[in-house]
Design an enzyme around this catalytic site. Structure first.
Site, short mmCIF file in Angstrom:
data_model
loop_
_atom_site.label_atom_id
_atom_site.label_comp_id
_atom_site.label_asym_id
_atom_site.label_seq_id
_atom_site.Cartn_x
_atom_site.Cartn_y
_atom_site.Cartn_z
N ASP A 133 0.57 -1.12 0.10
CA ASP A 133 -0.11 -0.04 -0.03
C ASP A 133 0.78 1.55 0.07
O ASP A 133 0.33 2.36 -0.24
CB ASP A 133 -0.92 -0.13 1.15
CG ASP A 133 -2.32 -0.64 1.31
OD1 ASP A 133 -2.62 -0.74 -0.12
OD2 ASP A 133 -2.79 -1.16 2.10
C1 GLC Z 1 -1.60 -3.78 5.11
C2 GLC Z 1 -2.89 -3.96 4.44
C3 GLC Z 1 -2.81 -4.82 3.24
C4 GLC Z 1 -1.43 -4.52 2.41
C5 GLC Z 1 -0.45 -4.89 3.28
C6 GLC Z 1 1.04 -4.17 2.62
O1 GLC Z 1 -1.64 -4.95 5.73
O2 GLC Z 1 -4.15 -4.11 5.21
O3 GLC Z 1 -3.90 -4.70 2.39
O4 GLC Z 1 -1.40 -5.44 1.36
O5 GLC Z 1 -0.54 -3.72 4.64
O6 GLC Z 1 1.01 -2.78 2.29
#
Ligand code: GLC
Length: 788
Positions: free
Chosen positions: A476
């Site tokens: 993210d």
């Molecule tokens: C968090 C989010 C997930 C994402 C991960 C890596 O756990 O909930 O959706 O893929 O971070 O950024």
């Protein structure tokens, strides 16, 4: 590191028994019937909500409070004669308890403590069928004389909409209505409540408070309320202010005598409903029956998969705690915990797809329903919303979504993986014919939804013919912003390749041969392309930035190697064998640590505008080089695919919560569930876990355990048997539900290999390969496997 235990598993493993209340972080449990949810910590802290923690919050919680973990569902006991008072859950009074024990079980939590010669047992649970929570309190007088006690209960209401409760202070202080009426405290909003919250008990309430200030008193805290000090409440009502439910019962106990009070907190539409609820739950027998129903539900859930291996810790994860965490992540995604506030981000689309893969063997119906409702968040173009909210199921994007690229490049593709996974588990091809809505309101069958997901990626390729990054991908925080909106994700290219292979198989099974051929061709093209543009020499690149420069290359100053494109190169079948070995060795060399495998190395030491979010974290935290737990099971899968059971098990064991017990001075979070992250090597708190419970690690670890290490893998045509284990293991037994039949599988490994099946016998008869066909005629199947 010192050996620091705060508790251990019960004999049968179904409870984690905490024996010191001052755990480094609150160690919690989720008590829930899927609708009503109560989060309870090992000192009685926590809050409750109904369906959606954002819009129907019942109890308040002050995240990040000092002291931590306030408020909660509190009981105060006051010795009427001496005036001494304490909390049997230790908080909030924090007075010394002669003995203390908190048992977090499967959907219930039980405290037992002794102080001042009084034994208190409190059991908290949420019955399966009613939107309430029970606090069953038993008090036993251990002193040789008759004694009198004032027993107080306390809960602080939230203004339903948890966000306004936080940010619209002047408003919320003036809308609450909370009063005592015929033995029950009712709480609602003056004119717009969706119903009532109520608090009642089967005891004789002698006084009460509905107004927090009246109960606690000025400049005091939950730790020393004036009402408790005085031994009675002031019978306050709240018209505005901060509504609470505090009650006081006076009880008298002869020597050794035990008395029980059952407190009930819940939500109702009409006030008259309370009468029936009280009638139903006022006896200890009913509470015991309801608890028994919860136990039975969990027993039947856990019976869908059972493993016996030489490792006790592995078995505990496989049989109890990993499935338990999987159910929690399936229910609440990344939405609500003590770290995820349940206010902003909703349920994650990609998260729900992955969570469903961790549980479809046990709850196929719930997964079917979830997958079909997720499509409401897909646009006709194939892209999807990033988050959605439980009450309506409708979606949204977070604030940081890029206006020009309003999508996450991986989200929509997870639906393909999740649906094929569900079909392989259940054999239920009919799900593909179900008509499901798009965001725009039009409908198409689920198969069409999946095809559109592929189309969206094909419509959004960049100049290396890799998927455009969009706002980010699985990571993210990997935003890669820039004026051209041209960043590309190598990892999504791999995920896309996997989705194409899945859809190729799925469409063939669904008798859409032309589609299947088309997806095969697309997959071949993408594979060739990734190998052409994204191989760095010893490992795969992670992405291309907006200006075309690589991310995750040996040529980069920092962030030279990323974990996910190495493991997914293998999971997605992109990597030729020698490249697969090379990138796995690079992972071992640069990313492996004693607490788990880091997401990247070296961590970014400053803010890079062209990387964005990932470089906002100090080195070693979160996506900037922490041990981001979610990615570890992917590595375990990759090693299993390569047949290296020893390494896979090494990665499994070092991440497992079970191995964290005893090192709580470092690890800190609950040793019975995975956390989202553990600080990486470049952080001074290396090894410290954060954000426990809600993580994709749960679902993928469960998959690793059952399908990759033990290697019992559902395919559309049956169960493949392909264990990949540590060589030391000589014998294992797995019992598993598969579609309508039950399989009792014994694996013998006399030559101590880590992979390779020599013989499969079904009911004594030798099979020609390692695929167990579904057996609708025979409900129970005995299978003998010989490895070698
Ligand atoms: C968090 C989010 C997930 C994402 C991960 C890596 O756990 O909930 O959706 O893929 O971070 O950024």
């Amino acid at each position: 590191m010192i050996d620091l235990h705060y508790g251990d598993f019960s004999q049968d493993g179904t409870e984690f028994v905490i024996t010191r209340p001052d755990t480094p972080t609150p160690w919690i449990n989720y008590l829930s019937n899927n609708q009503y949810c109560a989060i309870v910590s090992n000192t009685g802290g926590g809050f409750s909500f109904h369906i959606d923690p954002r819009d129907r919050r019942i109890l308040r919680y002050r995240y990040n409070n000092v002291p931590v973990d306030r408020p909660g569902r509190y009981i105060y006991i006051r010795d009427s004669q001496s005036g001494q008072y304490w909390s049997p859950t230790w908080q909030p009074v924090q007075k010394f308890l002669e003995s203390y024990e908190c048992r977090h079980g499967l959907a219930y939590t039980r405290f037992t403590s002794i102080a001042f010669n009084l034994k208190a047992i409190i059991t908290y649970f949420v019955p399966l069928m009613d939107n309430i929570e029970i606090w069953e309190l038993s008090l036993q007088n251990l002193a040789p004389e008759k004694r009198k006690f004032d027993v107080f209960s306390y809960a602080e209401f939230c203004l339903w909409r948890a966000l306004s409760d936080q940010n619209d202070l002047q408003y919320i202080q003036n809308v609450a209505v909370c009063y005592f009426e015929q033995g029950t405290i009712f709480y609602s909003l003056f004119d717009q409540a969706p119903g009532y919250a109520f608090f009642s008990s089967n005891g004789n309430i002698s006084s009460w408070d509905c107004d927090r200030e009246a109960f606690i008193g000025p400049y005091r805290s939950e730790g020393n309320p004036i009402s408790v000090e005085k031994g009675l409440c002031s019978n306050s009502h709240a018209l505005g202010g901060n509504p609470i439910a505090a009650t006081c019962n006076h009880i008298e106990l002869a020597p050794q005598e035990t008395k029980t009070i059952i407190f009930i907190l819940g939500v109702i539409k009409e006030k008259r409903e309370v009468k029936d609820i009280l009638k139903k739950y006022s006896s200890q027998q009913t509470c015991e029956i309801e608890l028994q129903k919860i136990r039975e539900k969990w027993n039947s859930h856990l019976a869908s998969f059972y493993a016996e291996t030489p490792s006790k810790e592995f078995n505990l994860m496989a049989n109890i705690w990993n499935p338990y965490q999987c159910k929690t992540t399936f229910d609440w995604s990344r939405y609500v915990s003590l770290y995820e506030t349940g206010i902003g981000r909703g349920m994650g689309f990609r998260d729900s797809c992955q969570d469903s893969m961790g549980i479809n063997y046990a709850l196929p119906k719930a997964v079917r329903e979830r997958l079909l409702s997720l499509t409401k968040n897909q646009f006709e173009s194939g892209r999807v919303y990033h988050i959605y909210f439980p009450i309506t199921g409708e979606g949204d994007f977070p604030d940081y979504v890029k206006k020009e690229l309003p999508f996450f490049s991986d989200d929509h593709l997870w639906l393909i993986l999740a649906v094929w996974d569900y079909i392989k588990e259940t054999g239920d091809l009919s799900i593909l014919d179900e008509k499901a809505c798009f965001v725009e309101g039009s409908k198409a069958n689920l198969y069409d939804h999946l095809k559109r997901a592929v189309d969206f990626t094909l419509d959004n390729l960049g100049k290396h013919c890799l998927p455009l990054m969009g706002s980010a991908d699985w990571n993210d925080t990997l935003h890669l912003p820039g004026p051209n909106n041209a960043a590309e994700s190598v990892w999504v290219a791999m995920q896309f390749h996997k989705a194409l292979l899945d859809l190729m198989e799925l469409s063939k099974t669904y008798k859409q041969d032309n589609d299947s051929k088309m997806y095969k061709k697309l997959a071949e093209k993408m594979k060739e392309n990734v190998n052409h543009v994204a191989w760095d020499g010893l490992w795969y690149l992670r992405a291309f930035k907006d200006d075309g420069d690589p991310v995750g290359s040996s040529k980069c100053q920092e962030g030279k190697i990323y974990l996910n494109t190495q493991s997914w190169a293998i999971i997605s079948q992109i990597a030729p064998h020698e490249r697969a070995l090379s990138c796995m060795d690079a992972v071992k060399q640069y990313l492996d640590t004693e607490y788990g495998v880091m997401l990247l190395f070296p961590a970014y030491s400053r803010w890079y505008p062209d990387l964005g979010g990932i470089s906002t974290f100090p080195p070693g935290l979160k996506e900037n080089g922490a041990i981001f737990c979610h990615s570890n099971p992917w590595l375990i899968m990759a090693e299993c695919i390569l047949g290296r059971g020893g390494r896979a098990y090494h990665y499994f064991t070092q991440l497992s919560p079970m191995t964290k017990n005893g090192m709580q001075d470092v690890h800190r979070t609950e040793p019975y569930v995975y956390s989202q992250m553990i600080a990486g090597k470049s952080h001074p708190q290396f090894g410290r876990a954060k954000n426990s419970w809600l993580t994709g690690t749960a679902a993928w670890s469960m998959k690793c355990i059952s399908q990759w290490i033990l290697g019992i893998r559902p395919e559309f045509d049956g169960l493949t048997i392909d264990p990949c284990i540590p060589e030391e293991w000589g014998k294992m037994r797995i019992q598993r539900q598969f579609r309508d039949a039950f399989y009792d599988i014994t694996i013998n490994n006399p030559n101590h290999v880590s992979k390779g099946v020599k013989e499969v016998r079904l009911e004594g008869g030798l099979l020609s390969n390692n695929l167990l066909l579904p057996s609708p005629q025979r409900k129970k199947n005995t299978v003998q496997i010989l490895m070698g």
